[in-house]
Design a protein around this motif. Sequence first.
Motif, PDB file in Angstrom:
ATOM      1  N   GLU A 150     -38.701  13.960  -8.958  1.00  0.00           N
ATOM      2  CA  GLU A 150     -39.418  13.963  -7.687  1.00  0.00           C
ATOM      3  C   GLU A 150     -38.716  14.843  -6.665  1.00  0.00           C
ATOM      4  OE1 GLU A 150     -39.947  10.641  -4.342  1.00  0.00           O
ATOM      5  OE2 GLU A 150     -41.332  10.366  -6.013  1.00  0.00           O
ATOM      6  N   ALA A 151     -37.393  14.767  -6.622  1.00  0.00           N
ATOM      7  CA  ALA A 151     -36.635  15.595  -5.682  1.00  0.00           C
ATOM      8  C   ALA A 151     -36.856  17.081  -5.965  1.00  0.00           C
ATOM      9  CB  ALA A 151     -35.152  15.243  -5.764  1.00  0.00           C
ATOM     10  N   LEU A 152     -36.907  17.450  -7.239  1.00  0.00           N
ATOM     11  CA  LEU A 152     -37.131  18.849  -7.617  1.00  0.00           C
ATOM     12  C   LEU A 152     -38.510  19.322  -7.160  1.00  0.00           C
ATOM     13  CD1 LEU A 152     -35.675  18.793 -11.244  1.00  0.00           C
ATOM     14  CD2 LEU A 152     -34.735  20.083  -9.322  1.00  0.00           C
ATOM     15  N   LEU A 153     -39.524  18.485  -7.367  1.00  0.00           N
ATOM     16  CA  LEU A 153     -40.885  18.854  -6.993  1.00  0.00           C
ATOM     17  C   LEU A 153     -41.029  18.982  -5.476  1.00  0.00           C
ATOM     18  CD1 LEU A 153     -42.922  16.613  -9.466  1.00  0.00           C
ATOM     19  CD2 LEU A 153     -42.631  19.092  -9.580  1.00  0.00           C
ATOM     20  N   ILE A 154     -40.457  18.042  -4.750  1.00  0.00           N
ATOM     21  CA  ILE A 154     -40.543  18.089  -3.283  1.00  0.00           C
ATOM     22  C   ILE A 154     -39.817  19.312  -2.732  1.00  0.00           C
ATOM     23  CG2 ILE A 154     -39.817  16.907  -1.171  1.00  0.00           C
ATOM     24  CD1 ILE A 154     -40.455  14.264  -2.579  1.00  0.00           C
ATOM     25  N   LYS A 160     -46.062  14.411  -2.113  1.00  0.00           N
ATOM     26  CA  LYS A 160     -46.422  13.193  -2.821  1.00  0.00           C
ATOM     27  C   LYS A 160     -47.787  12.731  -2.342  1.00  0.00           C
ATOM     28  CE  LYS A 160     -44.156   8.958  -4.443  1.00  0.00           C
ATOM     29  NZ  LYS A 160     -42.935   8.123  -4.310  1.00  0.00           N
ATOM     30  N   ASP A 161     -48.727  12.625  -3.277  1.00  0.00           N
ATOM     31  CA  ASP A 161     -50.117  12.367  -2.920  1.00  0.00           C
ATOM     32  C   ASP A 161     -50.582  10.990  -3.364  1.00  0.00           C
ATOM     33  OD1 ASP A 161     -52.600  13.306  -1.813  1.00  0.00           O
ATOM     34  OD2 ASP A 161     -53.362  13.505  -3.850  1.00  0.00           O
ATOM     35  N   ASP A 162     -49.728  10.264  -4.032  1.00  0.00           N
ATOM     36  CA  ASP A 162     -50.134   9.007  -4.661  1.00  0.00           C
ATOM     37  C   ASP A 162     -49.153   7.911  -4.284  1.00  0.00           C
ATOM     38  OD1 ASP A 162     -51.461   7.193  -6.172  1.00  0.00           O
ATOM     39  OD2 ASP A 162     -50.788   7.935  -8.110  1.00  0.00           O
ATOM     40  N   HIS A 175     -47.906   0.470 -12.918  1.00  0.00           N
ATOM     41  CA  HIS A 175     -48.339   1.843 -12.723  1.00  0.00           C
ATOM     42  C   HIS A 175     -47.753   2.706 -13.835  1.00  0.00           C
ATOM     43  CE1 HIS A 175     -49.967   0.996  -8.691  1.00  0.00           C
ATOM     44  NE2 HIS A 175     -48.924   0.191  -8.555  1.00  0.00           N
ATOM     45  N   HIS A 176     -48.226   3.940 -13.933  1.00  0.00           N
ATOM     46  CA  HIS A 176     -47.701   4.797 -14.992  1.00  0.00           C
ATOM     47  C   HIS A 176     -47.488   6.242 -14.567  1.00  0.00           C
ATOM     48  CE1 HIS A 176     -51.966   5.679 -15.105  1.00  0.00           C
ATOM     49  NE2 HIS A 176     -51.826   6.576 -16.054  1.00  0.00           N
ATOM     50  N   HIS A 177     -47.924   6.591 -13.353  1.00  0.00           N
ATOM     51  CA  HIS A 177     -47.659   7.948 -12.878  1.00  0.00           C
ATOM     52  C   HIS A 177     -47.733   8.010 -11.359  1.00  0.00           C
ATOM     53  CE1 HIS A 177     -51.748   9.006 -11.588  1.00  0.00           C
ATOM     54  NE2 HIS A 177     -52.207   8.474 -12.707  1.00  0.00           N
ATOM     55  N   VAL A 178     -47.176   9.085 -10.824  1.00  0.00           N
ATOM     56  CA  VAL A 178     -47.296   9.406  -9.405  1.00  0.00           C
ATOM     57  C   VAL A 178     -47.870  10.810  -9.313  1.00  0.00           C
ATOM     58  CG1 VAL A 178     -46.088   9.705  -7.210  1.00  0.00           C
ATOM     59  CG2 VAL A 178     -45.307   7.972  -8.818  1.00  0.00           C
ATOM     60  N   THR A 179     -48.758  11.037  -8.345  1.00  0.00           N
ATOM     61  CA  THR A 179     -49.422  12.331  -8.204  1.00  0.00           C
ATOM     62  C   THR A 179     -48.794  13.142  -7.077  1.00  0.00           C
ATOM     63  OG1 THR A 179     -51.503  11.364  -8.962  1.00  0.00           O
ATOM     64  CG2 THR A 179     -51.642  13.466  -7.809  1.00  0.00           C
ATOM     65  N   TYR A 180     -48.635  14.444  -7.333  1.00  0.00           N
ATOM     66  CA  TYR A 180     -48.114  15.383  -6.338  1.00  0.00           C
ATOM     67  C   TYR A 180     -49.082  16.552  -6.224  1.00  0.00           C
ATOM     68  CZ  TYR A 180     -43.841  12.766  -7.289  1.00  0.00           C
ATOM     69  OH  TYR A 180     -42.938  11.756  -7.455  1.00  0.00           O
ATOM     70  N   PHE A 181     -49.115  17.156  -5.036  1.00  0.00           N
ATOM     71  CA  PHE A 181     -50.004  18.296  -4.823  1.00  0.00           C
ATOM     72  C   PHE A 181     -49.261  19.398  -4.090  1.00  0.00           C
ATOM     73  CE2 PHE A 181     -53.205  20.634  -2.326  1.00  0.00           C
ATOM     74  CZ  PHE A 181     -54.027  21.067  -3.363  1.00  0.00           C
ATOM     75  N   HIS A 182     -49.425  20.634  -4.583  1.00  0.00           N
ATOM     76  CA  HIS A 182     -48.800  21.787  -3.938  1.00  0.00           C
ATOM     77  C   HIS A 182     -49.854  22.464  -3.064  1.00  0.00           C
ATOM     78  CE1 HIS A 182     -46.412  25.312  -3.185  1.00  0.00           C
ATOM     79  NE2 HIS A 182     -45.414  24.817  -3.890  1.00  0.00           N
ATOM     80  N   VAL A 187     -52.128  23.242  -6.820  1.00  0.00           N
ATOM     81  CA  VAL A 187     -51.931  22.627  -8.130  1.00  0.00           C
ATOM     82  C   VAL A 187     -51.635  21.144  -7.946  1.00  0.00           C
ATOM     83  CG1 VAL A 187     -50.461  22.510 -10.175  1.00  0.00           C
ATOM     84  CG2 VAL A 187     -51.128  24.732  -9.240  1.00  0.00           C
ATOM     85  N   LYS A 188     -52.344  20.311  -8.716  1.00  0.00           N
ATOM     86  CA  LYS A 188     -52.058  18.874  -8.743  1.00  0.00           C
ATOM     87  C   LYS A 188     -51.239  18.566  -9.989  1.00  0.00           C
ATOM     88  CE  LYS A 188     -55.181  15.624  -9.655  1.00  0.00           C
ATOM     89  NZ  LYS A 188     -56.308  14.666  -9.519  1.00  0.00           N
ATOM     90  N   LEU A 189     -50.211  17.772  -9.828  1.00  0.00           N
ATOM     91  CA  LEU A 189     -49.322  17.435 -10.938  1.00  0.00           C
ATOM     92  C   LEU A 189     -49.119  15.930 -10.984  1.00  0.00           C
ATOM     93  CD1 LEU A 189     -46.073  19.287 -11.947  1.00  0.00           C
ATOM     94  CD2 LEU A 189     -46.044  16.812 -11.687  1.00  0.00           C
ATOM     95  N   GLU A 190     -49.336  15.349 -12.155  1.00  0.00           N
ATOM     96  CA  GLU A 190     -49.090  13.921 -12.353  1.00  0.00           C
ATOM     97  C   GLU A 190     -47.808  13.736 -13.140  1.00  0.00           C
ATOM     98  OE1 GLU A 190     -52.430  11.968 -14.106  1.00  0.00           O
ATOM     99  OE2 GLU A 190     -53.678  12.152 -12.309  1.00  0.00           O
ATOM    100  N   LEU A 191     -46.880  13.023 -12.544  1.00  0.00           N
ATOM    101  CA  LEU A 191     -45.585  12.763 -13.170  1.00  0.00           C
ATOM    102  C   LEU A 191     -45.627  11.360 -13.782  1.00  0.00           C
ATOM    103  CD1 LEU A 191     -42.904  14.327 -13.423  1.00  0.00           C
ATOM    104  CD2 LEU A 191     -42.107  13.122 -11.389  1.00  0.00           C
TER     105      LEU A 191
END
Length: 400
Positions: A150-154, A160-162, A175-182, A187-191
């Motif tokens: 998460e730190a790398l993505l931020i 963080k969108d989720d 839960h099973h993932h957290v969503t991020y958006f650039h 680009v939307k990315l689910e971790l």
Amino acid sequence: MEETYRLDLNNLPIELKLILDILQISDKVKSHQFSQELKDSNIDWEKFISLVYHHRIYPQVYTKLNKVHQALIPAQVIQRIENKYKKNTFNMLLLSAEMEYVSKMFESAEVKMLVLKGPVLAEDLYGDISLRTSNDLDILISISDLDRAEALLIKEGYLKDDYFTSILGEWRWRHHHVTYFHPVKKVKLELHWRLNPGPGAEPCFKDLWKRKRISCITKKPIYFLGREDLFLFLISHGARHGWSRLRWLVDIHQLVEQDIDWNQIFLLIKKYQLEKISGKVLILASNLLGTNIKKEMISLVSNWRSKELGQKTIFYFENMINLHSEPLPTEISKYHQKYLFSLKTIKQKWIFIVSFLYPYPEDASTLQLPKNLHILYFLLRPFLWCWRKTKRSYALYRGI
């Protein structure tokens, strides 16, 4: 197809039947002829296009249309599907580039990652990244690497969108993932730290990593699930969503045509209690897409419960249900909840029921306690749940 696993498809929209017929066009056949039923039908072409878009299968439909006599499909219909196909191709190229960039970023930080879907899955199943749709990147990591990832993505600009509230660490399995958006790259990315939300057993990241495969669609190798693990992931993911999009079923159709170790499949589905789901998926694929039931699959599709579940799933195809569009109509929501519960084994049902005794964030909202007393929510949860239920019923009564 054997009568033992034939489903009743009479109530499917004629437009969907046409789509299914198109999807079954063989690449080896120069020209495809529709059945007389489809030729004589009055096709609603707007509904046809809506179904193609809804099921996310416009790449496959578009590439099959050159096998069809062009006079049967209006030119404007083909043009609109072609436009979606081209737009998807561009999007998949964008996702491929970002997938490679994130992989390099994670590797430099010693964060292991497995790509679950996206361009890698399209290349593996269809041999071409343009032949499958994807709106985001789905990446699986070990939960121990979640904070670093998460730190790398931020740091890279992802937001963080989720966000979700949690209590007593239940997010780890509920839960099973957290969503991020650039916002710049769009680009939307689910971790992911699990393949599916809990409760429920599933392969751990360590085992999945051992069985990983390497994709070479980018300059830098990308790691993704082994075939047998991919089968488990795709059937559990599709089942959880009621197979409400044909795309997921087409994926299964493509996957079972590959060289799969069915002995390993049987071991995995028995370990994670997915026998009913496995059989149901193969029955659906056979009925809707003409998937060949090989001798290795017979024991799975012979289960009467699998056929019963398969017939229940046809409801989602008859009604073009979008489970991602909330709030769902009450009748759809109730049907889906019952459907999900019917997928579970007796043991899984008990685990699911018992999990309701574990505190929810709503309990803390109903009665706020100091953090060091949160353990008391285990005792208070039944009373807090009854209180919320009573308040909702009273509010509904006053609103009538």
